[in-house]
Design a protein around this motif. Structure first.
Motif, PDB file in Angstrom:
ATOM      1  N   GLN A   1       0.820  -1.200   0.000  1.00  0.00           N
ATOM      2  CA  GLN A   1       0.000   0.000   0.000  1.00  0.00           C
ATOM      3  C   GLN A   1       0.858   1.255   0.000  1.00  0.00           C
ATOM      4  N   VAL A   2       0.444   2.218  -0.746  1.00  0.00           N
ATOM      5  CA  VAL A   2       1.119   3.518  -0.790  1.00  0.00           C
ATOM      6  C   VAL A   2       0.071   4.597  -0.563  1.00  0.00           C
ATOM      7  N   GLN A   3       0.340   5.472   0.372  1.00  0.00           N
ATOM      8  CA  GLN A   3      -0.532   6.631   0.592  1.00  0.00           C
ATOM      9  C   GLN A   3       0.191   7.883   0.142  1.00  0.00           C
ATOM     10  N   LEU A   4      -0.537   8.757  -0.538  1.00  0.00           N
ATOM     11  CA  LEU A   4       0.053   9.947  -1.149  1.00  0.00           C
ATOM     12  C   LEU A   4      -0.622  11.197  -0.614  1.00  0.00           C
ATOM     13  N   VAL A   5       0.184  12.198  -0.273  1.00  0.00           N
ATOM     14  CA  VAL A   5      -0.343  13.459   0.236  1.00  0.00           C
ATOM     15  C   VAL A   5       0.338  14.602  -0.509  1.00  0.00           C
ATOM     16  N   GLU A   6      -0.467  15.377  -1.250  1.00  0.00           N
ATOM     17  CA  GLU A   6       0.067  16.518  -1.990  1.00  0.00           C
ATOM     18  C   GLU A   6       0.064  17.772  -1.118  1.00  0.00           C
ATOM     19  N   SER A   7       0.962  18.687  -1.454  1.00  0.00           N
ATOM     20  CA  SER A   7       0.999  19.992  -0.813  1.00  0.00           C
ATOM     21  C   SER A   7       1.649  20.980  -1.774  1.00  0.00           C
ATOM     22  N   GLY A   8       1.537  22.269  -1.431  1.00  0.00           N
ATOM     23  CA  GLY A   8       2.206  23.290  -2.213  1.00  0.00           C
ATOM     24  C   GLY A   8       1.327  24.079  -3.153  1.00  0.00           C
ATOM     25  N   GLY A   9       0.057  23.712  -3.237  1.00  0.00           N
ATOM     26  CA  GLY A   9      -0.838  24.474  -4.098  1.00  0.00           C
ATOM     27  C   GLY A   9      -1.135  25.842  -3.515  1.00  0.00           C
ATOM     28  N   GLY A  10      -1.795  26.676  -4.301  1.00  0.00           N
ATOM     29  CA  GLY A  10      -2.155  28.003  -3.833  1.00  0.00           C
ATOM     30  C   GLY A  10      -2.557  28.903  -4.965  1.00  0.00           C
ATOM     31  N   LEU A  11      -2.613  30.187  -4.651  1.00  0.00           N
ATOM     32  CA  LEU A  11      -3.000  31.220  -5.618  1.00  0.00           C
ATOM     33  C   LEU A  11      -1.744  31.957  -6.065  1.00  0.00           C
ATOM     34  N   VAL A  12      -1.577  32.090  -7.370  1.00  0.00           N
ATOM     35  CA  VAL A  12      -0.398  32.765  -7.909  1.00  0.00           C
ATOM     36  C   VAL A  12      -0.815  33.554  -9.141  1.00  0.00           C
ATOM     37  N   GLN A  13      -0.110  34.624  -9.413  1.00  0.00           N
ATOM     38  CA  GLN A  13      -0.397  35.418 -10.605  1.00  0.00           C
ATOM     39  C   GLN A  13       0.209  34.752 -11.839  1.00  0.00           C
ATOM     40  N   ALA A  14      -0.366  35.043 -12.965  1.00  0.00           N
ATOM     41  CA  ALA A  14       0.167  34.530 -14.225  1.00  0.00           C
ATOM     42  C   ALA A  14       1.631  34.922 -14.357  1.00  0.00           C
ATOM     43  N   GLY A  15       2.433  33.958 -14.807  1.00  0.00           N
ATOM     44  CA  GLY A  15       3.859  34.177 -14.918  1.00  0.00           C
ATOM     45  C   GLY A  15       4.641  33.734 -13.701  1.00  0.00           C
ATOM     46  N   GLY A  16       3.932  33.447 -12.631  1.00  0.00           N
ATOM     47  CA  GLY A  16       4.576  33.047 -11.395  1.00  0.00           C
ATOM     48  C   GLY A  16       4.911  31.567 -11.358  1.00  0.00           C
ATOM     49  N   SER A  17       5.387  31.128 -10.201  1.00  0.00           N
ATOM     50  CA  SER A  17       5.839  29.745 -10.034  1.00  0.00           C
ATOM     51  C   SER A  17       5.271  29.148  -8.757  1.00  0.00           C
ATOM     52  N   LEU A  18       5.117  27.843  -8.775  1.00  0.00           N
ATOM     53  CA  LEU A  18       4.772  27.062  -7.595  1.00  0.00           C
ATOM     54  C   LEU A  18       5.512  25.734  -7.669  1.00  0.00           C
ATOM     55  N   ARG A  19       5.789  25.160  -6.510  1.00  0.00           N
ATOM     56  CA  ARG A  19       6.333  23.818  -6.477  1.00  0.00           C
ATOM     57  C   ARG A  19       5.405  22.934  -5.656  1.00  0.00           C
ATOM     58  N   LEU A  20       4.878  21.926  -6.304  1.00  0.00           N
ATOM     59  CA  LEU A  20       4.044  20.956  -5.620  1.00  0.00           C
ATOM     60  C   LEU A  20       4.904  19.806  -5.108  1.00  0.00           C
ATOM     61  N   SER A  21       4.515  19.280  -3.964  1.00  0.00           N
ATOM     62  CA  SER A  21       5.181  18.110  -3.402  1.00  0.00           C
ATOM     63  C   SER A  21       4.150  17.014  -3.176  1.00  0.00           C
ATOM     64  N   CYS A  22       4.615  15.795  -3.264  1.00  0.00           N
ATOM     65  CA  CYS A  22       3.759  14.644  -2.994  1.00  0.00           C
ATOM     66  C   CYS A  22       4.563  13.686  -2.126  1.00  0.00           C
ATOM     67  N   ALA A  23       4.156  13.580  -0.874  1.00  0.00           N
ATOM     68  CA  ALA A  23       4.845  12.702   0.071  1.00  0.00           C
ATOM     69  C   ALA A  23       4.155  11.348   0.099  1.00  0.00           C
ATOM     70  N   ALA A  24       4.959  10.318   0.004  1.00  0.00           N
ATOM     71  CA  ALA A  24       4.419   8.959  -0.037  1.00  0.00           C
ATOM     72  C   ALA A  24       4.809   8.184   1.204  1.00  0.00           C
ATOM     73  N   SER A  25       3.895   7.396   1.685  1.00  0.00           N
ATOM     74  CA  SER A  25       4.200   6.462   2.761  1.00  0.00           C
ATOM     75  C   SER A  25       4.420   5.089   2.153  1.00  0.00           C
ATOM     76  N   GLY A  26       5.109   4.243   2.879  1.00  0.00           N
ATOM     77  CA  GLY A  26       5.344   2.904   2.347  1.00  0.00           C
ATOM     78  C   GLY A  26       6.760   2.755   1.843  1.00  0.00           C
ATOM     79  N   ARG A  27       7.296   1.582   2.033  1.00  0.00           N
ATOM     80  CA  ARG A  27       8.687   1.340   1.689  1.00  0.00           C
ATOM     81  C   ARG A  27       8.882   1.013   0.222  1.00  0.00           C
ATOM     82  N   THR A  28       7.804   0.906  -0.555  1.00  0.00           N
ATOM     83  CA  THR A  28       7.939   0.532  -1.955  1.00  0.00           C
ATOM     84  C   THR A  28       7.855   1.719  -2.897  1.00  0.00           C
ATOM     85  N   PHE A  29       7.964   2.925  -2.367  1.00  0.00           N
ATOM     86  CA  PHE A  29       7.833   4.132  -3.189  1.00  0.00           C
ATOM     87  C   PHE A  29       8.755   4.088  -4.394  1.00  0.00           C
ATOM     88  N   SER A  30       9.985   3.681  -4.190  1.00  0.00           N
ATOM     89  CA  SER A  30      10.978   3.724  -5.267  1.00  0.00           C
ATOM     90  C   SER A  30      10.674   2.737  -6.384  1.00  0.00           C
TER      91      SER A  30
END
Length: 122
Positions: A1-30
């Motif tokens: 089993q793998v559980q995934l949790v995203e973060s890093g979203g938000g409101l940004v103006q056009a031309g801007g940048s964001l970095r999303l992250s996705c943290a996984a649980s479980g030893r088989t992620f790789s």
């Protein structure tokens, strides 16, 4: 089993940048290919990017190629989506997903996060 949790979203103006992250649980992620998908209101979920097990293979939707970069850190069980030069049409809920093969089809992914909202204002 793998559980995934995203973060890093938000409101940004056009031309801007964001970095999303996705943290996984479980030893088989790789052992999983990790993808990012997005879904805007009234639209179907669409492929954004995917990265292979070691990070050596990456593929992008044409709409984000040259602006978005997918990467992963297997030691941290985390996959990232760096989004630059954002456009209003990038507004959507972004989901990360884990699957056994590197591919663009959402039906081939076994595990999904809950999503994170990205809103790009003009």
């Amino acid at each position: 089993q793998v559980q995934l949790v995203e973060s890093g979203g938000g409101l940004v103006q056009a031309g801007g940048s964001l970095r999303l992250s996705c943290a996984a649980s479980g030893r088989t992620f790789s052992s999983y290919a990790m993808g990012w998908f997005r879904q805007a209101p009234g639209n179907e979920r669409e492929f954004v990017a995917v990265i292979g097990w070691t990070g050596g293979s990456t593929y992008y939707a044409d709409s984000v190629k040259g602006r978005f970069t997918i990467s992963r850190d297997n030691a941290k069980n985390t996959v990232y989506l760096q989004m630059n030069s954002l456009k209003p049409e990038d507004t959507a809920v972004y989901y990360c997903a884990g699957g056994r093969i590197v591919n663009r089809l959402s039906r081939n992914y076994d595990y999904w996060g809950q999503g994170t909202q990205v809103t790009v204002s003009s």
